[in-house]
Enzyme design. Sequence first.
Site, mmCIF file in Angstrom:
data_model
loop_
_atom_site.group_PDB
_atom_site.id
_atom_site.type_symbol
_atom_site.label_atom_id
_atom_site.label_comp_id
_atom_site.label_asym_id
_atom_site.label_seq_id
_atom_site.Cartn_x
_atom_site.Cartn_y
_atom_site.Cartn_z
ATOM 1 N N SER A 40 -29.239 -33.216 -16.993
ATOM 2 C CA SER A 40 -28.355 -32.107 -17.375
ATOM 3 C C SER A 40 -29.007 -31.062 -18.272
ATOM 4 C CB SER A 40 -27.102 -32.646 -18.072
ATOM 5 O OG SER A 40 -26.257 -33.299 -17.148
ATOM 6 N N LYS A 50 -29.189 -27.591 -16.858
ATOM 7 C CA LYS A 50 -28.012 -26.726 -16.794
ATOM 8 C C LYS A 50 -28.148 -25.501 -17.688
ATOM 9 C CE LYS A 50 -25.015 -30.676 -15.738
ATOM 10 N NZ LYS A 50 -23.979 -31.603 -16.248
ATOM 11 N N TYR A 100 -27.830 -29.038 -6.361
ATOM 12 C CA TYR A 100 -27.499 -29.593 -7.670
ATOM 13 C C TYR A 100 -28.291 -30.864 -7.955
ATOM 14 C CZ TYR A 100 -24.644 -31.442 -11.497
ATOM 15 O OH TYR A 100 -24.217 -31.953 -12.702
ATOM 16 N N TYR A 112 -22.017 -33.215 -24.266
ATOM 17 C CA TYR A 112 -20.847 -33.862 -23.672
ATOM 18 C C TYR A 112 -19.687 -33.841 -24.668
ATOM 19 C CZ TYR A 112 -24.732 -35.288 -20.724
ATOM 20 O OH TYR A 112 -25.849 -35.292 -19.951
ATOM 21 N N VAL A 118 -28.833 -37.311 -19.324
ATOM 22 C CA VAL A 118 -28.769 -38.772 -19.297
ATOM 23 C C VAL A 118 -30.121 -39.414 -18.990
ATOM 24 C CG1 VAL A 118 -26.306 -38.859 -18.767
ATOM 25 C CG2 VAL A 118 -27.981 -38.828 -16.889
#
Length: 312
Positions: free
Chosen positions: A72, A75, A197, A248, A266
Amino acid sequence: MVIMTATSSHSFQPVLERIAEEIERTPGRGRPADYIPALAACDPRRFGMAVAELDGTVYGVGDWREPFSTQSITKVFTLALDLAREGDELWEHVGREPSGNPFNSLVQLEYESGIPRNPFINAGALVVTDRLQTRTGDAAGELLAFLRTESGNPGLDFDKDVAASEAANGDRNAALAHFMASYGNIDNPIPALLDQYFRQCSITASCADLALATSFLARHGIRADGTRLLTRSQAKQVNAVMLTCGTYDAAGEFAYRVGLPGKSGVGGGIIAVVPGRCTLCVWSPGLDERGNSVAGVAALDRFTTLTGLSVF
């Protein structure tokens, strides 16, 4: 005791070495992400940390040159690349508020008519990737090219095994994409979007690579070659969303402990930004229950305490 002030011009190396020594003595490092089989075998006691100054000088300790799965963290870069192309129109399709729910939650989407809370939960990242795909024809390829250029490492690449592992376990992401498509918030075919993705999340890079690649946010939108990717205002927006949404549903705790814009993945990595001064990346695969690196958060906490560098 190693203490740096915010105006100190000394090397960050003694601080990193002290942090590494403290982390080495710390019991309980969490557990790797076991729901992605390709990540489950990582040793939770691995640790690396790098700091990149604005001129490209990099300091590191431990496994700071060891490639790991970025997940992530990417992103942030996809958000910046799309924001540079479409500007404020993006925010009509994804929000800027903390979610308070797990990163792969479907719950809020129904309440909020298919508009994800922020770009860093999975639903929001899918929207951003979808929009970048529409504008470039290859969102993951555009991201990889950017990371290679900013890090100075042309060897960065996708990990096909990780991408395949995520695709095989990607039903929740597919559900998110289909649900948002039903509200007209996805433009591309779902299989093509999911492929982009999963490839995006599979990129491997080291702490040194990611610290350098993130530096444009510390330079208020200026890339390594001196060209501008984001306006100063847009760079501030990305940093602000990182601070409030980047870890998160533990973003409040991260802001409290670390006091920097940050984004975790992660795979065990976390990037962080000290605007106008430097960028950091730390990696340790053991995660807490919210998906953030246990040793990574602790190391960044110690860094801001020892240096006095924070946005507060």
